[in-house]
Scaffold this motif. Structure first.
Motif, mmCIF file in Angstrom:
data_model
loop_
_atom_site.group_PDB
_atom_site.id
_atom_site.type_symbol
_atom_site.label_atom_id
_atom_site.label_comp_id
_atom_site.label_asym_id
_atom_site.label_seq_id
_atom_site.Cartn_x
_atom_site.Cartn_y
_atom_site.Cartn_z
ATOM 1 N N HIS A 194 0.806 -1.223 0.000
ATOM 2 C CA HIS A 194 0.000 0.000 0.000
ATOM 3 C C HIS A 194 0.841 1.276 0.000
ATOM 4 N N SER A 195 2.114 1.156 0.303
ATOM 5 C CA SER A 195 2.991 2.328 0.221
ATOM 6 C C SER A 195 3.885 2.245 -1.019
ATOM 7 N N ALA A 196 3.536 1.338 -1.946
ATOM 8 C CA ALA A 196 4.241 1.176 -3.226
ATOM 9 C C ALA A 196 5.712 0.798 -3.067
ATOM 10 N N GLN A 197 6.038 0.143 -1.969
ATOM 11 C CA GLN A 197 7.375 -0.423 -1.792
ATOM 12 C C GLN A 197 7.313 -1.862 -2.317
ATOM 13 N N LEU A 198 7.192 -1.965 -3.637
ATOM 14 C CA LEU A 198 6.819 -3.230 -4.257
ATOM 15 C C LEU A 198 7.899 -4.298 -4.180
ATOM 16 N N THR A 199 9.153 -3.926 -4.229
ATOM 17 C CA THR A 199 10.225 -4.919 -4.094
ATOM 18 C C THR A 199 10.184 -5.536 -2.702
ATOM 19 N N ARG A 200 9.977 -4.715 -1.706
ATOM 20 C CA ARG A 200 9.873 -5.220 -0.336
ATOM 21 C C ARG A 200 8.606 -6.053 -0.152
ATOM 22 N N ALA A 201 7.504 -5.613 -0.743
ATOM 23 C CA ALA A 201 6.262 -6.389 -0.660
ATOM 24 C C ALA A 201 6.459 -7.756 -1.305
ATOM 25 N N GLU A 202 7.072 -7.774 -2.472
ATOM 26 C CA GLU A 202 7.329 -9.036 -3.162
ATOM 27 C C GLU A 202 8.173 -9.968 -2.289
ATOM 28 N N ARG A 203 9.237 -9.452 -1.746
ATOM 29 C CA ARG A 203 10.106 -10.265 -0.886
ATOM 30 C C ARG A 203 9.326 -10.809 0.316
ATOM 31 N N THR A 204 8.475 -10.000 0.901
ATOM 32 C CA THR A 204 7.698 -10.412 2.073
ATOM 33 C C THR A 204 6.674 -11.480 1.711
ATOM 34 N N PHE A 205 5.951 -11.291 0.602
ATOM 35 C CA PHE A 205 4.963 -12.291 0.195
ATOM 36 C C PHE A 205 5.640 -13.604 -0.204
ATOM 37 N N ARG A 206 6.810 -13.521 -0.829
ATOM 38 C CA ARG A 206 7.551 -14.748 -1.163
ATOM 39 C C ARG A 206 7.962 -15.480 0.123
ATOM 40 N N ARG A 207 8.314 -14.735 1.149
ATOM 41 C CA ARG A 207 8.679 -15.354 2.429
ATOM 42 C C ARG A 207 7.479 -16.086 3.029
ATOM 43 N N ILE A 208 6.304 -15.489 2.960
ATOM 44 C CA ILE A 208 5.104 -16.151 3.479
ATOM 45 C C ILE A 208 4.856 -17.454 2.718
ATOM 46 N N ILE A 209 5.003 -17.415 1.395
ATOM 47 C CA ILE A 209 4.802 -18.620 0.596
ATOM 48 C C ILE A 209 5.853 -19.666 0.927
ATOM 49 N N GLU A 210 7.057 -19.233 1.187
ATOM 50 C CA GLU A 210 8.124 -20.156 1.596
ATOM 51 C C GLU A 210 7.753 -20.849 2.912
ATOM 52 N N LEU A 211 7.191 -20.089 3.839
ATOM 53 C CA LEU A 211 6.785 -20.646 5.130
ATOM 54 C C LEU A 211 5.556 -21.534 5.009
ATOM 55 N N ASP A 212 4.641 -21.174 4.112
ATOM 56 C CA ASP A 212 3.391 -21.919 3.943
ATOM 57 C C ASP A 212 2.996 -21.901 2.469
ATOM 58 N N PRO A 213 3.460 -22.886 1.696
ATOM 59 C CA PRO A 213 3.214 -22.895 0.251
ATOM 60 C C PRO A 213 1.748 -22.933 -0.153
ATOM 61 N N VAL A 214 0.847 -23.283 0.742
ATOM 62 C CA VAL A 214 -0.576 -23.334 0.385
ATOM 63 C C VAL A 214 -1.365 -22.144 0.933
ATOM 64 N N ASP A 215 -0.686 -21.085 1.289
ATOM 65 C CA ASP A 215 -1.365 -19.868 1.740
ATOM 66 C C ASP A 215 -1.878 -19.134 0.501
ATOM 67 N N ASN A 216 -3.141 -19.366 0.160
ATOM 68 C CA ASN A 216 -3.669 -18.794 -1.081
ATOM 69 C C ASN A 216 -3.694 -17.269 -1.046
ATOM 70 N N TRP A 217 -3.875 -16.666 0.117
ATOM 71 C CA TRP A 217 -3.846 -15.199 0.210
ATOM 72 C C TRP A 217 -2.479 -14.669 -0.225
ATOM 73 N N ALA A 218 -1.413 -15.310 0.213
ATOM 74 C CA ALA A 218 -0.068 -14.857 -0.147
ATOM 75 C C ALA A 218 0.168 -14.971 -1.648
ATOM 76 N N HIS A 219 -0.393 -15.994 -2.269
ATOM 77 C CA HIS A 219 -0.243 -16.158 -3.715
ATOM 78 C C HIS A 219 -0.911 -15.015 -4.475
ATOM 79 N N ILE A 220 -2.120 -14.646 -4.095
ATOM 80 C CA ILE A 220 -2.799 -13.560 -4.816
ATOM 81 C C ILE A 220 -2.142 -12.213 -4.484
ATOM 82 N N ALA A 221 -1.659 -12.054 -3.256
ATOM 83 C CA ALA A 221 -0.958 -10.809 -2.898
ATOM 84 C C ALA A 221 0.316 -10.670 -3.718
ATOM 85 N N LEU A 222 1.045 -11.768 -3.888
ATOM 86 C CA LEU A 222 2.258 -11.732 -4.702
ATOM 87 C C LEU A 222 1.902 -11.469 -6.161
#
Length: 108
Positions: free
Chosen positions: A51-79
């Motif tokens: 939401h603050s357009a820090q998209l590289t950081r957002a991408e890295r964070t959402f990828r980390r969530i997927i790494e922790l839980d590959p079936v987190d569908n929210w993280a997939h759509i956020a990424l």
């Protein structure tokens, strides 16, 4: 007295609700250093970055969530949405499809 992770999370959530995602992210970053695997902290931090357009950081964070839980569908759509905002539509399509499979067919 040191602020608890719960208090930090709630304070950051309040800043998000007030429309200040930059301050929310700054509030959360030290807590993530202490608890790098906390999915609730990571989710809120990713949202704040997005939401603050820090998209590289957002991408890295959402990828980390997927790494922790590959079936987190929210993280997939956020990424997917984060990649789309960076005009990386082909790469985003992979995560959008994963979300669709996990959520019963919806691409949103």
């Amino acid at each position: 007295m040191e602020e608890s992770t719960y208090d930090i999370y709630n304070r950051a959530r309040m800043f998000m609700e007030l429309g200040d995602p930059i301050y929310a992210a700054k509030t959360l970053e030290p807590a993530i250093e202490d608890e790098p695997d906390s999915r609730s902290l990571l989710e809120l931090l990713g949202r704040a970055y997005f939401h603050s357009a820090q998209l590289t950081r957002a991408e890295r964070t959402f990828r980390r969530i997927i790494e922790l839980d590959p079936v987190d569908n929210w993280a997939h759509i956020a990424l997917a949405r984060t990649l789309e905002r960076q005009s990386r539509h082909e790469e985003a399509a992979t995560y959008r499809r994963m979300h669709a499979v996990m959520s019963g067919g919806s691409l949103d």
